[in-house]
Enzyme design. Structure first.
Site, mmCIF file in Angstrom:
data_model
loop_
_atom_site.group_PDB
_atom_site.id
_atom_site.type_symbol
_atom_site.label_atom_id
_atom_site.label_comp_id
_atom_site.label_asym_id
_atom_site.label_seq_id
_atom_site.Cartn_x
_atom_site.Cartn_y
_atom_site.Cartn_z
ATOM 1 C CG ASN A 9 -1.715 1.238 1.403
ATOM 2 O OD1 ASN A 9 -1.759 2.069 0.497
ATOM 3 N ND2 ASN A 9 -2.366 1.383 2.544
ATOM 4 C CE LYS A 11 -0.159 3.082 4.863
ATOM 5 N NZ LYS A 11 -0.048 3.148 6.309
ATOM 6 C CG HIS A 95 -5.770 1.807 5.251
ATOM 7 N ND1 HIS A 95 -5.332 2.699 6.209
ATOM 8 C CD2 HIS A 95 -4.774 0.915 5.070
ATOM 9 C CE1 HIS A 95 -4.107 2.347 6.583
ATOM 10 N NE2 HIS A 95 -3.740 1.271 5.908
ATOM 11 C CD GLU A 97 -2.932 5.286 6.894
ATOM 12 O OE1 GLU A 97 -2.935 5.337 5.645
ATOM 13 O OE2 GLU A 97 -2.009 4.750 7.546
ATOM 14 C CD GLU A 167 -3.355 -2.445 7.277
ATOM 15 O OE1 GLU A 167 -2.270 -2.662 6.735
ATOM 16 O OE2 GLU A 167 -4.007 -1.399 7.102
ATOM 17 N N GLY A 173 2.775 2.117 10.934
ATOM 18 C CA GLY A 173 3.755 3.196 10.812
ATOM 19 C C GLY A 173 4.457 3.542 12.115
ATOM 20 C CB SER A 212 5.469 -2.110 11.945
ATOM 21 O OG SER A 212 5.095 -0.774 12.237
HETATM 22 P P1 13P Z 1 3.206 0.266 7.723
HETATM 23 O O1 13P Z 1 3.714 -1.017 7.088
HETATM 24 O O2 13P Z 1 3.967 1.473 7.259
HETATM 25 O O3 13P Z 1 3.107 0.145 9.204
HETATM 26 O O4 13P Z 1 1.716 0.481 7.180
HETATM 27 C C1 13P Z 1 0.792 -0.538 7.286
HETATM 28 C C2 13P Z 1 -0.416 -0.197 6.514
HETATM 29 O O5 13P Z 1 -1.191 0.659 6.919
HETATM 30 C C3 13P Z 1 -0.642 -0.877 5.235
HETATM 31 O O6 13P Z 1 -1.912 -0.633 4.751
#
Ligand code: 13P
Length: 250
Positions: A9, A11, A95, A97, A167, A173, A212
């Site tokens: 992803n 982002k 997601h 976010e 997740e 992150g 992560s």
């Molecule tokens: P990270 O791997 O940067 O923690 O992000 C995970 C994520 O949100 C994937 O959709």
């Protein structure tokens, strides 16, 4: 047998040229991978350029969001058929976010999931608890609600091919990965709930872990019986690290 799926992803990162460069580097680095399905999800603006690079390779293309209507007066939105047209075969939905910053709810997730299937896109539906919810010991309650409401009323084969991504929000992150045992516990729970909704489908669907995921923790996560792949943010933005993830050793 569930084929592992390693999904990147990206982002809100990378220009069109940077995205094409990353796709180009990846396609030669992972061309020998056949045991793992590989998916990358760039921004909308980079989809066409990335598709031009990876078309016909073993890398699949996905988008990070969609709207549930196919066309019309919905300024700023992108439809399922537009994504299909751009070369996508997958789409991320719900997601954390998007839930946190853009008001995504289980109801919108459900509408988007059905719209994705209607356009022959495979939805990767994201669920996960916040740190506050984990500390209050309501993780399982939160996950059950997200799964039952976000994934309700799927018909026929759709129920068997949906992908769920667990997740934990506190692991995204932050460098804090859920321990393999913590992740496995929730994955097994999701599979049980899903099987209760769609008899026999629980064992068929792939459940990805996200939060992560890095080259140094991927193998132990993937050894867990109910972890079928990863949804990767940061470590998917670099060709070397994502290649290591796609080539994880069991
Ligand atoms: P990270 O791997 O940067 O923690 O992000 C995970 C994520 O949100 C994937 O959709």
């Amino acid at each position: 047998m569930r084929k592992p799926l390693m999904a990147g992803n990206w982002k809100m990162n990378k220009t069109i040229a940077e995205s094409a460069d990353l796709a180009k580097a990846l396609k030669s680095a992972v061309s020998d991978v056949s045991a793992v399905e590989i998916l990358i999800c760039p921004t909308f603006t980079s989809l066409a350029a990335v598709n031009a690079e990876i078309k016909g390779t073993n890398i699949k293309l996905g988008a990070q969001n969609l709207f549930w209507e196919n066309k019309g007066a919905f300024t700023g939105e992108i439809s399922p058929t537009m994504l299909k047209d751009a070369g996508c075969s997958f789409v991320l939905i719900g997601h954390s976010e998007r839930r946190q910053y853009f008001g995504e709810t289980d109801e919108s997730v459900n509408k988007k999931t059905k719209a994705a299937f209607a356009a022959e896109l495979i939805p990767v539906v994201c669920v996960g608890e916040t740190l506050e919810e984990r500390e209050k010991n309501i993780t399982f309650k939160v996950i059950e609600k997200q799964v039952r409401n976000g994934l309700k009323d799927l018909h026929g084969d759709c129920a068997k091919i949906v992908v769920i991504a667990y997740e934990p929000v506190w692991a995204i992150g932050t460098g804090k990965t859920a321990s393999p045992d913590q992740a496995q516990e929730v994955h097994a729970f999701i599979r049980k709930i899903y099987d209760d909704m769609y008899k026999g489908a629980g064992e068929q669907i792939r459940i990805l872990y996200g939060g992560s995921v890095k080259p140094d923790n991927v193998s132990t996560l993937m050894q867990q019986p109910d972890i079928d792949g990863g949804l990767v943010g940061g470590a998917s933005l670099d060709a070397d690290s994502f290649t290591k993830l796609a080539k994880f050793a069991k």
